[in-house]
Design an enzyme around this catalytic site. Structure first.
Site, short mmCIF file in Angstrom:
data_model
loop_
_atom_site.label_atom_id
_atom_site.label_comp_id
_atom_site.label_asym_id
_atom_site.label_seq_id
_atom_site.Cartn_x
_atom_site.Cartn_y
_atom_site.Cartn_z
N PHE A 7 -19.22 38.28 16.64
CA PHE A 7 -18.48 39.04 17.45
C PHE A 7 -17.95 38.10 18.55
O PHE A 7 -18.50 37.11 18.91
CB PHE A 7 -19.66 40.02 17.96
CG PHE A 7 -18.96 41.09 18.89
CD1 PHE A 7 -18.06 42.20 18.27
CD2 PHE A 7 -19.16 41.17 20.23
CE1 PHE A 7 -17.57 43.07 18.93
CE2 PHE A 7 -18.54 41.85 21.15
CZ PHE A 7 -18.00 43.05 20.67
N ASP A 50 -28.67 37.34 17.87
CA ASP A 50 -28.11 38.69 18.21
C ASP A 50 -28.41 39.62 17.30
O ASP A 50 -28.06 39.73 16.04
CB ASP A 50 -26.52 38.34 18.18
CG ASP A 50 -25.70 39.78 18.86
OD1 ASP A 50 -26.25 40.80 18.59
OD2 ASP A 50 -24.55 39.49 19.27
N TYR A 65 -27.14 50.58 22.84
CA TYR A 65 -26.19 51.85 22.71
C TYR A 65 -25.67 52.22 21.68
O TYR A 65 -24.99 52.92 21.39
CB TYR A 65 -25.31 51.64 23.79
CG TYR A 65 -24.25 50.23 24.03
CD1 TYR A 65 -23.45 49.94 22.94
CD2 TYR A 65 -24.57 49.54 25.06
CE1 TYR A 65 -22.76 49.00 23.04
CE2 TYR A 65 -23.83 48.31 24.84
CZ TYR A 65 -22.92 47.86 23.90
OH TYR A 65 -22.26 46.55 23.97
N LYS A 66 -26.17 51.41 20.51
CA LYS A 66 -25.81 51.63 19.03
C LYS A 66 -26.70 52.51 18.77
O LYS A 66 -26.91 53.74 18.56
CB LYS A 66 -25.67 50.50 18.31
CG LYS A 66 -24.45 49.67 19.16
CD LYS A 66 -24.12 48.18 18.13
CE LYS A 66 -23.31 47.22 18.78
NZ LYS A 66 -21.81 47.62 19.01
N ARG A 87 -14.14 50.38 9.67
CA ARG A 87 -15.60 50.24 9.62
C ARG A 87 -16.14 51.67 9.83
O ARG A 87 -15.80 52.35 10.60
CB ARG A 87 -16.10 49.41 10.77
CG ARG A 87 -17.50 48.91 10.57
CD ARG A 87 -17.94 47.89 11.91
NE ARG A 87 -17.82 48.68 13.23
CZ ARG A 87 -17.98 48.06 14.21
NH1 ARG A 87 -18.80 46.77 14.07
NH2 ARG A 87 -18.23 48.57 15.27
#
Length: 403
Positions: free
Chosen positions: A129, A206, A231-232, A376
């Protein structure tokens, strides 16, 4: 014959997690066919709205500043310990909820570099990322390190063999995502951590795309340092604070680079000189974000109740259905075909992915585009139903046929 909507509805009827969908706020959007982006922003739990209202009315509204001494000060550690137990496989005293993921990664990488003096290389994934890559480049520049980049295939991720080839006596630390944000490739956390340790290096993991979706056992794997967002799959809300994990054995030598009053040994002594606290308090810098912490707390409670094993089982079933339906449409697959190597999302590839993504969103199927050619499909086991996924893939097939 491809699975039908009736087949998907039968899977929902047998789903032990189906009732959890009612624990989340239902979207007020009649045009929404499916929300398949929970791996970027999870849906809000109803309990979070209630907790936030109580916070405003009582803890903040009535108790005011007294709430700091009545519990607020300890929330980063209490919630961190619950998160560690339910999600990370971490014993108490090693996890704290703190800053954004970017800031947490920066703290961990700077500390890792300092804990391996005399070593001048860091191993990182060129496909990671962007924030991970930007932070590692910044830390390397600040600390005089050279980055040894690994470039995995687009539908895969970093392998143990690639790590073995990259690490040496010069490696200060390795930094990787456990689940790749594009392909959903699950890296071999145990073996890669061991390989880095064999070379005398540390590992900074991560966990953004695995926390709350893929079972983790950080303590058993001997993980050194880790960070991840909430928050995922933890549904803590937009911009909710991330977490840091620092193994107990490293905490005395762990020195993070952003000295702030909350990390001081006695925050309210207002001393002229900074002295880092013991334990995980030394990982903090500024004032804890209480409203964000409430969202993390409720998200972790839901995951703990559902059980990470059942969550993972449903994630596998959802991604298997998505892959089967994508194959039936003739779409390309940008994720591992082996479900044991695949996290909680599936990436479908197409040369016109950007335009197709816009058309899908306009048709009520919320996904996201990952350049250059990825679409995605995020599958959140607590909020995504099999029928919802099937309806979305039916729309996807129709968009493909008319493109």
């Amino acid at each position: 014959m491809p699975p039908t909507l009736t087949d998907a509805e039968a899977l929902d009827a047998a789903d032990p997690l189906a009732s959890f969908r009612d624990r989340f706020v239902a979207p007020e959007d009649p045009g929404l066919v499916a929300y398949l982006d929970g791996n970027s922003l999870g849906r809000p739990p109803k309990a979070t709205a209630q907790r936030l209202a109580e916070l405003v009315a009582h803890d903040w509204g009535s108790r005011l500043i007294r709430s700091w001494s009545e519990g607020w000060m300890e929330l980063p550690f209490e919630i961190g310990d619950r998160l560690g137990a339910a999600v990370l496989g971490a014993a108490p005293g090693q996890t704290v909820v703190a800053d954004s993921t970017t800031v947490c990664l920066y703290k961990l990488m700077r500390a890792a570099a300092a804990m391996r003096p005399g070593r001048d290389e860091v191993v990182a994934d060129r496909g990671n990322f962007p924030t991970d890559r930007y932070v590692v480049e910044a830390v390397a520049a600040e600390c005089g390190l050279t980055v040894r980049w690994i470039s995995p295939g687009p539908a895969a991720g970093v392998t143990l063999e690639e790590i073995d080839d990259a690490v040496s006596e010069r490696t200060a630390f390795v930094t990787l995502s456990h689940v790749a944000y594009k392909s959903a490739w699950i890296a071999d956390l145990h073996a890669i951590t061991a390989a880095a340790h064999d070379a005398g290096a540390l590992v900074v993991w991560d966990l953004c795309h695995s926390a709350g979706s893929v079972p983790l056992d950080l303590d058993a794997a001997g993980v050194d340092l880790a960070a991840g967002c909430t928050y995922k799959f933890l549904n803590a809300g937009p911009g909710a604070p991330a977490f840091l994990y620092v193994a107990a054995a490293l905490q005395q030598e762990f020195v993070q680079p952003i000295a702030g009053w909350m990390g001081n040994v006695d925050p309210f002594a207002m001393t002229s000189d900074y002295a880092p606290s013991t334990g995980m308090r030394r990982a903090l810098s500024g004032t804890p974000p209480i409203t964000g912490l409430i969202g993390v707390d409720e998200g972790v409670r839901l995951v703990a109740e559902a059980g990470i094993g059942r969550i993972r089982a449903k994630a596998v079933a959802l991604t298997e259905l998505a892959v089967t339906l994508a194959d039936g449409m003739g779409a390309g697959l940008g994720s591992p075909r082996d479900p044991a190597r695949r996290g909680g999302h599936v990436t479908v590839t197409h040369p016109d992915a950007a335009a197709l993504s816009e058309r899908l969103i306009a048709a009520g199927v919320i996904i996201d585009h990952r350049p250059p050619d990825g679409i995605r499909i995020g599958l959140s086991p607590l909020t995504t139903s099999f029928a919802e996924l099937h309806r979305a893939m039916t729309v996807f097939a129709e968009v493909l046929q008319t493109s």
